[in-house]
Design an enzyme around this catalytic site. Sequence first.
Site, mmCIF file in Angstrom:
data_model
loop_
_atom_site.group_PDB
_atom_site.id
_atom_site.type_symbol
_atom_site.label_atom_id
_atom_site.label_comp_id
_atom_site.label_asym_id
_atom_site.label_seq_id
_atom_site.Cartn_x
_atom_site.Cartn_y
_atom_site.Cartn_z
ATOM 1 N N GLU A 184 -5.230 9.538 -9.108
ATOM 2 C CA GLU A 184 -4.978 8.347 -9.777
ATOM 3 C C GLU A 184 -5.160 8.749 -11.250
ATOM 4 O OE1 GLU A 184 -7.030 6.118 -6.302
ATOM 5 O OE2 GLU A 184 -6.977 4.847 -8.081
ATOM 6 N N ARG A 202 -0.070 -6.202 -9.644
ATOM 7 C CA ARG A 202 0.201 -5.421 -8.476
ATOM 8 C C ARG A 202 1.331 -6.178 -7.620
ATOM 9 N NH1 ARG A 202 -3.973 -2.617 -4.838
ATOM 10 N NH2 ARG A 202 -5.054 -4.409 -4.959
ATOM 11 N N ASP A 239 -14.031 9.001 -2.208
ATOM 12 C CA ASP A 239 -13.747 7.810 -3.290
ATOM 13 C C ASP A 239 -14.734 7.938 -4.866
ATOM 14 O OD1 ASP A 239 -13.718 4.113 -3.168
ATOM 15 O OD2 ASP A 239 -13.020 5.621 -4.727
ATOM 16 N N ARG A 292 0.909 -1.363 -0.061
ATOM 17 C CA ARG A 292 0.029 -0.098 -0.154
ATOM 18 C C ARG A 292 0.896 1.104 0.105
ATOM 19 N NH1 ARG A 292 -4.770 0.331 0.249
ATOM 20 N NH2 ARG A 292 -5.079 -1.554 1.317
ATOM 21 N N HIS A 303 -2.008 4.336 -9.646
ATOM 22 C CA HIS A 303 -2.890 4.613 -8.533
ATOM 23 C C HIS A 303 -1.920 5.381 -7.473
ATOM 24 C CE1 HIS A 303 -4.930 3.603 -4.918
ATOM 25 N NE2 HIS A 303 -5.839 3.093 -5.496
HETATM 26 O O1 TA6 Z 1 -8.714 3.779 -6.051
HETATM 27 C C1 TA6 Z 1 -9.659 3.894 -4.853
HETATM 28 C C2 TA6 Z 1 -9.656 2.499 -4.439
HETATM 29 O O2 TA6 Z 1 -10.537 1.713 -5.633
HETATM 30 C C3 TA6 Z 1 -10.630 2.539 -3.113
HETATM 31 O O3 TA6 Z 1 -12.000 2.051 -3.422
HETATM 32 C C4 TA6 Z 1 -9.837 1.666 -2.380
HETATM 33 O O4 TA6 Z 1 -10.326 0.186 -2.537
HETATM 34 C C5 TA6 Z 1 -8.395 1.778 -2.986
HETATM 35 O O5 TA6 Z 1 -8.653 1.634 -4.327
HETATM 36 C C6 TA6 Z 1 -7.452 0.731 -2.424
HETATM 37 O O6 TA6 Z 1 -7.676 -0.553 -2.787
HETATM 38 P P1 TA6 Z 1 -6.801 -1.724 -2.526
HETATM 39 O O7 TA6 Z 1 -7.102 -2.866 -3.349
HETATM 40 O O8 TA6 Z 1 -5.224 -1.135 -2.748
HETATM 41 O O9 TA6 Z 1 -7.046 -1.695 -0.880
#
Ligand code: TA6
Length: 304
Positions: free
Chosen positions: A276, A104, A217, A78, A173
């Site tokens: 993003e 990822r 979001d 993350r 992202h």
């Molecule tokens: O980009 C926003 C999002 O889709 C949020 O809804 C949240 O889920 C975030 O991505 C993080 O996603 P992840 O799968 O990395 O926890």
Amino acid sequence: MSARPGFSLDALEARWGRAGAVHFEERYGGPVAILTAHGARAVVALQGGQVLSYVPAGGLEVLWLSPQARLGTGKAVRGGIPICWPWFGLPPTQPDYPAHGLVRARDWLVAGSAAAEGQSRLVLNAEPTSADAGGWPRRALLQLEITLTDTLMLALSTENRGEEPFLLTEALHTYLAVGDIAAVRVEGLERRPFIDQLTKRWVGGEDAPVTIAGEVDRIYQETPDAVRVVDTTHARCLAVAKRGSQSTVLWNPWIDKSARLGDLGAEGYRHMVCVETANAGKDTVTLAPGARHRLVAEISVGPV
Ligand code: TA6
């Protein structure tokens, strides 16, 4: 020295190292490339092709990273700039597919490196095979070019190597680091329609720059231009310019979602905002056999 089975740091350094520009070492439990250029520095994990850090010359960290960041766990890290591909979120027809796509958490291969005056570049490839694609029935070559100068530029190219066209959604992202989310405004999304992911409703657009005082979001559509995050606490403006992207996702999990996610740290949500560079929501890309699509984000830091 081996950072992880299948990776030899010595072999990476011998093949792709560039004196004063590109160097390989182990960080966060896995192999990373360190790019340097005129005092700027970026750190790129080979896992996920994920930029983990970007510090401009004489500046502060631009990217937020989880305090629990660890490579080699089979999970995406993350923070930094995860690559969401070949879908953003969950594909509507395959809800059991992994969120944000296939690449990822997988290892990418170094395909190139270069150094010139004031510039360093790394090229990474990922080519999901049907075996690791969780049943995704397509063949594609994915290439990421990371270029460090007085900005940080990521160019994600998709080439359809199959016989059938396929639909692509994607995102760089980017987790931007901010001094205090309460003293941030986001400019460049004014009057743009967006999907509110919290209510699943369309919103026609808002006249004012976005400020954040709760979970946000949103998938903004019709946003081909740069977005600017005014980070008042650090008296700086973080700009995310783009090419090949019609959508911008804006996300801050705030308190409750942060607690559910569990890897943002005590008050991590106060020090990050995701801007993003994407093609998501209505903005899908249809790629014909042999065709290529390029998604570019360029991150720069300037005065407020
Ligand atoms: O980009 C926003 C999002 O889709 C949020 O809804 C949240 O889920 C975030 O991505 C993080 O996603 P992840 O799968 O990395 O926890």
